[in-house]
Design an enzyme around this catalytic site. Sequence first.
Site, PDB file in Angstrom:
ATOM      1  N   ILE A  45      75.277   4.110  81.773  1.00  0.00           N
ATOM      2  CA  ILE A  45      74.005   3.766  81.157  1.00  0.00           C
ATOM      3  C   ILE A  45      73.569   4.851  80.182  1.00  0.00           C
ATOM      4  O   ILE A  45      73.130   4.561  79.064  1.00  0.00           O
ATOM      5  CB  ILE A  45      72.928   3.537  82.231  1.00  0.00           C
ATOM      6  CG1 ILE A  45      73.259   2.296  83.067  1.00  0.00           C
ATOM      7  CG2 ILE A  45      71.551   3.366  81.585  1.00  0.00           C
ATOM      8  CD1 ILE A  45      72.313   2.078  84.239  1.00  0.00           C
ATOM      9  N   ASN A 123      67.497   9.883  82.238  1.00  0.00           N
ATOM     10  CA  ASN A 123      68.497   8.973  82.785  1.00  0.00           C
ATOM     11  C   ASN A 123      69.267   9.587  83.943  1.00  0.00           C
ATOM     12  O   ASN A 123      69.668   8.879  84.864  1.00  0.00           O
ATOM     13  CB  ASN A 123      69.486   8.558  81.681  1.00  0.00           C
ATOM     14  CG  ASN A 123      70.683   7.829  82.250  1.00  0.00           C
ATOM     15  OD1 ASN A 123      70.598   6.668  82.629  1.00  0.00           O
ATOM     16  ND2 ASN A 123      71.826   8.527  82.322  1.00  0.00           N
ATOM     17  N   SER A 172      64.448   3.818  85.719  1.00  0.00           N
ATOM     18  CA  SER A 172      64.101   3.648  87.123  1.00  0.00           C
ATOM     19  C   SER A 172      65.129   2.722  87.774  1.00  0.00           C
ATOM     20  O   SER A 172      66.302   2.744  87.412  1.00  0.00           O
ATOM     21  CB  SER A 172      62.674   3.089  87.235  1.00  0.00           C
ATOM     22  OG  SER A 172      62.294   2.942  88.579  1.00  0.00           O
ATOM     23  N   SER A 173      64.696   1.883  88.698  1.00  0.00           N
ATOM     24  CA  SER A 173      65.613   0.972  89.388  1.00  0.00           C
ATOM     25  C   SER A 173      64.820  -0.085  90.135  1.00  0.00           C
ATOM     26  O   SER A 173      63.715   0.183  90.631  1.00  0.00           O
ATOM     27  CB  SER A 173      66.489   1.746  90.377  1.00  0.00           C
ATOM     28  OG  SER A 173      67.212   0.859  91.207  1.00  0.00           O
ATOM     29  N   TYR A 186      66.120   7.418  97.821  1.00  0.00           N
ATOM     30  CA  TYR A 186      66.348   6.903  96.464  1.00  0.00           C
ATOM     31  C   TYR A 186      65.226   5.969  96.030  1.00  0.00           C
ATOM     32  O   TYR A 186      64.655   6.119  94.946  1.00  0.00           O
ATOM     33  CB  TYR A 186      67.691   6.176  96.412  1.00  0.00           C
ATOM     34  CG  TYR A 186      68.037   5.627  95.049  1.00  0.00           C
ATOM     35  CD1 TYR A 186      68.376   6.487  94.009  1.00  0.00           C
ATOM     36  CD2 TYR A 186      68.026   4.259  94.793  1.00  0.00           C
ATOM     37  CE1 TYR A 186      68.701   5.994  92.753  1.00  0.00           C
ATOM     38  CE2 TYR A 186      68.348   3.762  93.541  1.00  0.00           C
ATOM     39  CZ  TYR A 186      68.679   4.630  92.531  1.00  0.00           C
ATOM     40  OH  TYR A 186      68.987   4.142  91.290  1.00  0.00           O
ATOM     41  N   LYS A 190      62.461   6.530  92.974  1.00  0.00           N
ATOM     42  CA  LYS A 190      62.355   5.636  91.823  1.00  0.00           C
ATOM     43  C   LYS A 190      60.960   5.014  91.721  1.00  0.00           C
ATOM     44  O   LYS A 190      60.440   4.803  90.627  1.00  0.00           O
ATOM     45  CB  LYS A 190      63.444   4.562  91.897  1.00  0.00           C
ATOM     46  CG  LYS A 190      64.833   5.124  91.632  1.00  0.00           C
ATOM     47  CD  LYS A 190      64.858   5.848  90.298  1.00  0.00           C
ATOM     48  CE  LYS A 190      66.173   6.546  90.021  1.00  0.00           C
ATOM     49  NZ  LYS A 190      66.167   7.236  88.716  1.00  0.00           N
ATOM     50  N   VAL A 220      74.155  -2.508  87.980  1.00  0.00           N
ATOM     51  CA  VAL A 220      74.845  -2.403  86.692  1.00  0.00           C
ATOM     52  C   VAL A 220      76.265  -1.933  86.943  1.00  0.00           C
ATOM     53  O   VAL A 220      76.505  -1.025  87.753  1.00  0.00           O
ATOM     54  CB  VAL A 220      74.114  -1.426  85.743  1.00  0.00           C
ATOM     55  CG1 VAL A 220      74.881  -1.273  84.428  1.00  0.00           C
ATOM     56  CG2 VAL A 220      72.692  -1.912  85.466  1.00  0.00           C
ATOM     57  N   THR A 222      78.964   0.163  86.686  1.00  0.00           N
ATOM     58  CA  THR A 222      79.324   1.516  86.288  1.00  0.00           C
ATOM     59  C   THR A 222      80.264   2.090  87.333  1.00  0.00           C
ATOM     60  O   THR A 222      80.445   1.522  88.418  1.00  0.00           O
ATOM     61  CB  THR A 222      78.080   2.427  86.194  1.00  0.00           C
ATOM     62  OG1 THR A 222      77.535   2.586  87.499  1.00  0.00           O
ATOM     63  CG2 THR A 222      77.046   1.854  85.242  1.00  0.00           C
TER      64      THR A 222
END
Length: 284
Positions: A45, A123, A172-173, A186, A190, A220, A222
């Site tokens: 990202i 990020n 963020s998430s 986590y 966020k 996503v 990755t």
Amino acid sequence: MTGANETSTTNGNTNGHTTMPTTESPRPLNLTGKTAIVTGSARGIGAGIALELGSRGANIVVNFTSESSRSNAEKIVSKIESLATGAKAVTVHASVVDKVGQQALIDAALKLGSGHIDILVHNAGNGDDRYLTDITEEFYDMQMDINLKAPIFLTQLALPHIPRGGRVIIVSSVSARMGVPQQTVYAASKAATEALARVWATELGQSRGITVNCVNPGPVATDMYYASDQSFIDALKPMIDSTPAEARIGEVRDIAPLVGFLASEESRWVTGSVVSASGGLLFF
């Protein structure tokens, strides 16, 4: 959510092999003359965001923390400087958590452009998962330091150099709102970054002319995502298959253009917002 977000060391692409994110069509040169810091931008990202902003003409500080990511970071710089937009880029090997690394990012940005920092993209992050019963103080400190402490103090350090019209953007998430097991730290970190955007939008808006927003990805594709336990990936499949926009996992190219918009003049009336980039997984 593991793989939903950013990391300075383990982001990648859909098949777990690091490849160069690409923009799909020519972007408007609406960031020419701007300078941006994108933390954790050697892979995934972050790399996609760096390329997106560079394709719009911005000069980019490409940040990496692990020596193993140096080659990727250098490729991102080469790609940006080959775009024929006039954009310049530089790599900075620095931790976003400590003051020395933060100052190195600031210094590089000031040298790269015209003595100011127009865009700051937070990020870099860590998305490791642990059940509540397995959390240690060391794990808590590590994750909160990179996900929350770093954005606070890097922004503080950059603030004197951000002119009116500046942009602060936090990745963020959806984990902030989903209650996913194993994400005590986590998810909390966020959710806290979304609070930062709202508070800073008020503090930095009228007084300094700076907008502050979050981009909120779902899962996503990755390296970080594919490094998760297979059981975790399997557990997410029904949710991914039910994604309203399309039955697939998100891709870097779905996220980066939103950051490009938030960095541009067209987003001048958007601040304190959480922009969903989840394909509709969450509607609140």
